[in-house]
Structures are given as C-alpha cells and as structure tokens.
Design an enzyme around this catalytic site. Structure first.
Site, PDB file in Angstrom:
ATOM      1  CB  CYS A   1      52.852  -9.484  21.385  1.00 53.28           C
ATOM      2  SG  CYS A   1      52.139 -10.972  20.671  1.00 53.28           S
TER       3      CYS A   1
ATOM      4  CG  HIS B   1      52.512 -13.256  25.657  1.00 50.03           C
ATOM      5  ND1 HIS B   1      52.517 -11.903  25.922  1.00 50.03           N
ATOM      6  CD2 HIS B   1      52.455 -13.364  24.297  1.00 50.03           C
ATOM      7  CE1 HIS B   1      52.477 -11.234  24.782  1.00 50.03           C
ATOM      8  NE2 HIS B   1      52.430 -12.087  23.788  1.00 50.03           N
TER       9      HIS B   1
END
Length: 382
Positions: free
Chosen positions: A90, A333
């Site tokens: 991430c 995301h």
C-alpha cells in the site's frame, strides 16, 4: 524544525479511479500512465518531458518486467532515462516519492517523475508452485509470524478496541458523503486529469456512492469472518488508477505547487499494521518538533473504517482536518498509486489555504509498516 528545504513539487495529479473490472477493464497500466503523464506535461508551460532525469513508480499487482520502465517508454520519455519500480504494498508510491526525494537531496538528480500506477483489472493470475492453484494473496509475513488476512486483522482489531459495526458504517458513510460533495462541487478538479482516448473518456471516480445510507451499509454481510464487522461497505474496494508527482530541486527556476519537507517510515508487528499511520505520524511530529495544531490538513488512506477511526480518535481530529474530501472507503485504493493520490489531494486541500500551511499524507502498509510524509503548500517559505 529541521525541514528538507531542497525539494519542490512542480505538479501532482491523478486519473479518475476505476473499480476492478470497471471502466479501465481493458486498459493496461502502461496506457494509464501514458494518458496521465502526457496530459500532465501538456498542462505544464515551465517544464518538458525531456527535462526529466529519472522515473520512479510504485506498483503492486502488475508483477515483473520493471513496469516503471515500460510505463516511461510508452509515455514518451527518452530511452536514456532510467526508471525503476517499487513494491512496498500500500505504501509503494509514497516509498517511490521518498526515493525520488532522496535522489534530489544527494544531487543525483534534479528532476524526477514519481507516483505510481495500478491495474488490478489486468493483473496476471499467479499459481502456487506447490499446489498449482491461483494465489489469492501473497504472504505478508514469514514462518514464525502470524500471516493473517488484512480483513481478519481488521475484524480482530475492531473487537479488541471495542469499535462497533455501526460506528464503522457511520464512518464509511461520512467518507462517501464527503467524496460525493467534493465531486459535485468541483473540489476535485485541481487534482484530477480525465482519462481520454478516442474510444474511452473517464471524468469521474467510479466507486463513490452518491446515494449511500446507513441502512444500506448495515445490510451488508461480514466480508472476512462470519462474526466480523468489516464489510465491503466499510473496507476499501479494489481499484485501478495512476498518480504522477513531479519533484525538482528548489534551486531550479520553477514555480512550485508545494514542497516535500520530510518523512518517517516505521515498522511494527505485522498483526498491528493498522496502527502504522499512528506510529509514523507520531514520529513525524516528534522529528520536526511540530504540534498537531500546526498541521492544516491530513490525508489518511482509509484501508478499513476501523483503521481510520483509530487514527482519528488517537489524534482527536475533526472531519474538516482529516480527509475533508473523503477517503479510500469512497474513492478506492489502487495500491501502487495511492500514496501519490494522497499527496495530490493534500496539495489540493492545503493550497486552498491562502497562507503557508503544512499537511501530512499517511498510510498503513501490509506486513506491519506505516509511512507519513510532511508537505508544505505553495506559500510555504523555504
């Protein structure tokens, strides 16, 4: 306050974010980046692509072949320009931005294109070497550590910290409402470049729910464990997207949209990765002797509502300071692009403040890490 005074942000932009197998279903990551970077430079009168010295991009799901190099070549950068890909899950594009900033700090480059790209829709299926079955997710921790699914960790953390399903759903609803309002009022226009080809035009983020409600969210089943509270509604979706952040040495005669001032990257137990943004931001504030009251805006990647709630409560933040235009629960995301998107939105927000202002972009990283980056707006005095 020992800020890094040598790095300016010339531009920071992103494409509209698509959901997996959505509007970008047949668009390769190279095409996503090409579309973004070429339009970004068309909008820049003070800089040309031929001025760039290196390209550093984050990516997670499009494995192999040094994707950043392919993206750079397809986007029209000279073949003599080095490019490298960073996979920090991430945190990939924040890690790429930090790497680019470090190059400039030690005078190994003066102009670097960074950010990230993610195409979950076109990611290849990878087979386990032993079972020959598709790998649903890669290991985040080796033998000797618990390697739990991130959603399971969210469920366990919510239970341990006594954060109810209703509170998580309410936070998710607020994120969608903020994002919907920002979309409808045009607040996202300064940060977003439409995806445009002869066959496809995308001008809006795909996963923002304009008519979401607490009642609708409450009907969703637990996504990771039968007794869990993390659902598809209060967890971030899976997405495609691209971000581009152009960093430059501040001695160059350029107009800057902001300034990269420093960062902290921390590590902790893999099972506690949701606390990464708290630990990283705490350390960032300490590193630069800052009080939270001196920070004008914070952009946190909302991996899960429980993670965002923990962060918000720990720092006692208002909705106006934290993710004022909504977060990943609404926008999504696109792993390798998210850090660049956070920086892009952060600049969009703090440059609305007609005075010198500071902002923080932060996220948790699977495997047990957290990254926070400190940014000054275009009025920040170096």
């Amino acid at each position: 306050m020992n800020f890094n005074h040598s790095i300016g942000i010339v531009a920071a932009n992103r494409l509209p974010i698509g959901k997996i197998n959505g509007v970008y279903q047949k668009v390769t990551p190279e095409e996503l980046y090409q579309n973004l970077i070429q339009q970004q430079f068309e909008n820049l009168s003070q800089l040309k692509q031929t001025d760039i010295e290196q390209v550093i991009l984050g990516n997670v799901s499009n494995l192999g072949g040094n994707l950043a190099r392919r993206c750079a070549l397809q986007a029209g950068f000279k073949s003599t320009i080095p490019a490298q890909t960073i996979d920090c899950q991430c945190g990939s594009s924040l890690a790429a931005i930090i790497a680019a900033a470090n190059l400039i700090s030690v005078h190994d480059a003066s102009l670097v294109c960074t950010g990230g790209v993610e195409s979950t829709s076109t990611a290849n299926t990878v087979l386990d070497a032993n079972t020959q079955q598709p790998i649903k997710r890669f290991k985040m921790a080796p033998a000797g550590f618990k390697d739990l699914d991130m959603g399971i960790i969210a469920d366990l953390t919510a239970k341990r910290m006594n954060i109810s399903r209703k509170v998580q759903d309410q936070y998710a609803l607020t994120s969608h409402r903020k994002a919907a309002q920002a979309s409808l009022t045009g607040s996202l226009k300064p940060e977003m470049i439409p995806f445009q080809t002869s066959k496809l035009t995308v001008v809006q983020d795909q996963t923002v729910r304009f008519n979401s409600s607490l009642a609708a969210l409450s009907k969703l089943k637990p996504a990771f464990s039968k007794s869990g509270t993390a659902t598809a509604g209060n967890s971030c979706p899976i997405n495609d997207g691209a971000s581009s952040v152009i960093l430059a040495d501040t001695t160059l005669p350029l107009k800057f949209q902001g300034f990269y001032l420093g960062q902290t990257t921390i590590a902790l137990d893999p099972e506690k990765f949701l606390f990464g943004p708290i630990k990283a931001t705490d350390r960032l504030l300490q590193k630069f002797s800052l009080q939270l009251s001196e920070i004008g805006a914070i952009e946190l990647n909302e991996a899960f509502a429980v993670q965002a709630i923990l962060f918000k409560n720990y720092f006692n933040l208002t909705d106006a300071k934290l993710n004022a235009f909504g977060g990943a629960l609404a926008f999504g995301h696109p792993y390798g692009a998210t850090g660049g998107i956070l920086i892009t939105r952060l600049l969009n927000r703090i440059n609305r403040m007609p005075r010198p202002a500071l902002g923080i972009a932060t996220l948790c990283v699977a495997g047990g890490m957290g990254i926070s980056v400190l940014v000054g707006n275009k009025w920040w005095q170096n």
